[in-house]
Write a protein that holds these residues in place. Structure first.
Motif, short mmCIF file in Angstrom:
data_model
loop_
_atom_site.label_atom_id
_atom_site.label_comp_id
_atom_site.label_asym_id
_atom_site.label_seq_id
_atom_site.Cartn_x
_atom_site.Cartn_y
_atom_site.Cartn_z
N THR A 287 -23.21 31.70 -5.66
CA THR A 287 -23.05 30.36 -5.06
C THR A 287 -23.37 30.35 -3.58
O THR A 287 -23.73 29.32 -3.04
N PHE A 288 -23.17 31.48 -2.89
CA PHE A 288 -23.35 31.60 -1.45
C PHE A 288 -22.43 30.65 -0.68
O PHE A 288 -22.71 30.27 0.45
N ASP A 289 -21.33 30.30 -1.31
CA ASP A 289 -20.31 29.47 -0.67
C ASP A 289 -19.29 30.39 -0.01
O ASP A 289 -18.69 31.24 -0.69
N PRO A 290 -19.07 30.28 1.31
CA PRO A 290 -18.10 31.16 1.98
C PRO A 290 -16.71 31.14 1.36
O PRO A 290 -15.99 32.13 1.40
N ALA A 291 -16.35 30.02 0.74
CA ALA A 291 -15.03 29.92 0.11
C ALA A 291 -14.97 30.68 -1.21
O ALA A 291 -13.88 30.83 -1.78
N SER A 292 -16.13 31.14 -1.70
CA SER A 292 -16.17 31.89 -2.97
C SER A 292 -16.74 33.28 -2.77
O SER A 292 -17.39 33.83 -3.67
N LEU A 293 -16.49 33.87 -1.60
CA LEU A 293 -17.06 35.18 -1.27
C LEU A 293 -16.64 36.25 -2.28
O LEU A 293 -17.47 37.03 -2.77
N SER A 294 -15.37 36.29 -2.63
CA SER A 294 -14.89 37.32 -3.56
C SER A 294 -15.54 37.16 -4.93
O SER A 294 -15.94 38.14 -5.56
N ARG A 295 -15.67 35.92 -5.37
CA ARG A 295 -16.29 35.66 -6.66
C ARG A 295 -17.75 36.09 -6.64
O ARG A 295 -18.24 36.72 -7.59
N ASP A 296 -18.47 35.78 -5.56
CA ASP A 296 -19.88 36.17 -5.46
C ASP A 296 -20.04 37.68 -5.42
O ASP A 296 -20.96 38.24 -6.04
N PHE A 297 -19.15 38.36 -4.70
CA PHE A 297 -19.26 39.81 -4.61
C PHE A 297 -19.01 40.45 -5.98
O PHE A 297 -19.69 41.40 -6.36
N ASP A 298 -18.05 39.91 -6.72
CA ASP A 298 -17.81 40.40 -8.09
C ASP A 298 -19.05 40.20 -8.96
O ASP A 298 -19.43 41.08 -9.75
N GLN A 299 -19.69 39.04 -8.84
CA GLN A 299 -20.89 38.75 -9.62
C GLN A 299 -22.01 39.73 -9.28
O GLN A 299 -22.69 40.25 -10.17
N LEU A 300 -22.18 39.97 -7.98
CA LEU A 300 -23.22 40.91 -7.56
C LEU A 300 -22.91 42.31 -8.08
O LEU A 300 -23.81 43.03 -8.54
N ALA A 301 -21.65 42.71 -8.03
CA ALA A 301 -21.24 44.03 -8.51
C ALA A 301 -21.48 44.17 -10.01
O ALA A 301 -21.95 45.21 -10.47
N ARG A 302 -21.15 43.13 -10.77
CA ARG A 302 -21.39 43.18 -12.22
C ARG A 302 -22.88 43.34 -12.52
O ARG A 302 -23.27 44.10 -13.41
N VAL A 347 -14.63 45.73 -9.40
CA VAL A 347 -15.78 45.83 -10.29
C VAL A 347 -16.68 46.98 -9.88
O VAL A 347 -17.20 47.71 -10.72
N ALA A 348 -16.85 47.16 -8.58
CA ALA A 348 -17.84 48.11 -8.07
C ALA A 348 -17.26 49.47 -7.71
O ALA A 348 -17.96 50.32 -7.14
N GLY A 349 -16.00 49.71 -8.05
CA GLY A 349 -15.35 50.94 -7.62
C GLY A 349 -16.09 52.20 -7.99
O GLY A 349 -16.15 53.15 -7.20
N SER A 350 -16.68 52.25 -9.18
CA SER A 350 -17.37 53.46 -9.61
C SER A 350 -18.57 53.77 -8.73
O SER A 350 -18.88 54.93 -8.47
N VAL A 351 -19.24 52.73 -8.23
CA VAL A 351 -20.40 52.92 -7.35
C VAL A 351 -19.96 53.54 -6.03
O VAL A 351 -20.56 54.49 -5.52
N TYR A 352 -18.88 53.00 -5.47
CA TYR A 352 -18.37 53.51 -4.19
C TYR A 352 -17.79 54.91 -4.35
O TYR A 352 -17.99 55.78 -3.49
#
Length: 409
Positions: A287-302, A347-352
């Motif tokens: 969405t690139f909405d600052p209010a949905s940053l966590s949701r976007d980061f989860d989507q990118l990680a998935r 979501v991305a823990g394994s990558v880190y």
């Protein structure tokens, strides 16, 4: 002699005994004497007080080996409860934990957003009361409440200081407002530091381990526990891993520095980079909405975990930069165990984890002396809220290892 006895049975010794029973129990008084170097009368006095307070209980005996069987001691998990509140822009999480760090209740509600602090504080008060009622917890069993946020914080004043995700809260006296309304001790703390205490407490980590937690939320933080106590610094703002310089004269940071890790590897900059590459991320639904940053980061990680090439490259860049900074943290404190926590690790823990393990294996200064365990939190999204509750309990039953619990007026 009386002065020596008061020293041996003071708050620091009680914290030591509680920590040993927590991490090693069931354990006998004789074993506590051997482990601490305190005298048997001192151990007996401390243990008796802990049993009278309901914090410790006797639980069976050791098998007889020719002598008198030894009585074993363990933490009474339900002696008291801590309430932790994780205050964020997008969400507020409240949890209740027992003395062992077990979660007995959790609730998620809308975050502070752009609302006024007074309004949000009133919502927290209402949430707390309804939460206790729903769990059937007696208010008298609650040791206190800790509210944690991204830093920096003013511990002595009980206020948030210029947190970039909560700009309206700068200097707001949240601790006093909540303490007056709730009638229980209230602590204001940093989310990464709280997550560190929570992981240390619930994992029953030995006080002899050099332990750290790397926390990925809206920013990047860390905490270090040495000799059973969180390393706090002069103002309880230690562990700001996100403000380690990784590029001289790099991107300006809100902290006043340039080239901070947080300006390159946190979720915000990672999603900004995704925006620049959005033509190659049509299938990721950002969405690139600052209010949905966590949701976007989860989507990118998935998408990254699922093999989307551009998403994987963006996430790997963040992981590699955090891994490099984590090596610096490990070198400074000669760490033995690192836990990764925070919503960004959900979501991305394994990558880190993979990036950090690989970097430590080839770059950690003391790698020929010992290895470092790198583990993922079992509850990364709620780690700070769980840790906040642990912070309260540590200050209550192990005074001397946490911030002092100031009784409500």
């Amino acid at each position: 002699m009386a002065r020596r006895e008061s020293i041996l049975t003071g708050p620091g010794s009680q914290a030591l005994i509680v920590d040993l029973i927590r991490s090693s129990g069931p354990i006998s008084r004789t074993e506590l004497t051997a482990a601490t170097g305190l005298t048997q009368p001192s151990i007996s006095n401390i243990v008796r007080r802990l049993i009278d307070d309901g914090i410790v209980r006797e639980t069976g005996r050791t098998p007889s080996q020719g002598g008198k069987p030894r009585t074993l001691l363990e933490i009474n998990a339900r002696a008291r409860y801590g309430i932790g509140v994780q205050l964020g822009f997008e969400s507020i999480t409240i949890v209740a934990t027992d003395v062992r760090g077990g979660v007995v209740g959790r609730q998620l509600v809308d975050g502070a957003g752009a609302g006024q602090p007074d309004e949000t504080a009133e919502r927290i008060v209402e949430l707390y009361r309804a939460f206790l009622s729903g769990l059937g917890l007696d208010a008298a069993s609650v040791a206190g409440v800790a509210v944690v946020t991204p830093g920096p914080i003013a511990l002595a004043e009980g206020a948030i200081l210029a947190a970039p995700s909560l700009p309206l809260w700068d200097g707001y006296p949240l601790r006093d407002v909540l303490a007056d309304a709730l009638g229980v001790p209230v602590i204001i703390g940093n989310d990464a530091a709280a997550a560190t205490i929570g992981e240390f407490w619930s994992r029953q980590v030995s006080r002899n381990e050099a332990f750290a937690c790397v926390y990925l939320g809206t920013g990047i933080g860390a905490g270090v526990v040495l000799d059973g106590a969180l390393l706090r610094g002069a103002s309880s703002n230690a562990g700001e891993l996100g403000h380690v310089t990784i590029q001289i004269d790099g991107e300006p940071c809100y902290c006043g520095n340039q080239g901070c890790l947080e300006r390159y590897a946190a979720p915000g900059p990672t999603i900004a980079a995704a925006r620049a590459a959005r033509d190659d991320l049509d299938d990721v639904n950002l969405t690139f909405d600052p209010a949905s940053l966590s949701r976007d980061f989860d989507q990118l990680a998935r998408a990254a975990v699922g093999g989307q090439t551009v998403a994987a490259e963006l996430l790997q860049r963040s992981a590699d930069q955090i891994a490099a900074a984590t090596v610096t943290l490990a070198n400074l404190f000669d760490l033995e165990r690192i836990v990764l926590a925070g919503p960004g690790m959900a979501v991305a823990g394994s990558v880190y984890a993979r990036a950090i393990r690989e970097r430590l294996e080839r770059s950690f200064f003391a790698r020929n002396a010992h290895s470092i365990a790198v583990e993922l939190s079992s509850n990364p999204r709620d780690a700070a809220a769980i840790g906040a509750a642990a912070l309260v309990l540590q200050g209550s039953i192990a005074p001397g290892h946490g911030p002092s619990l100031i009784p409500a007026a």
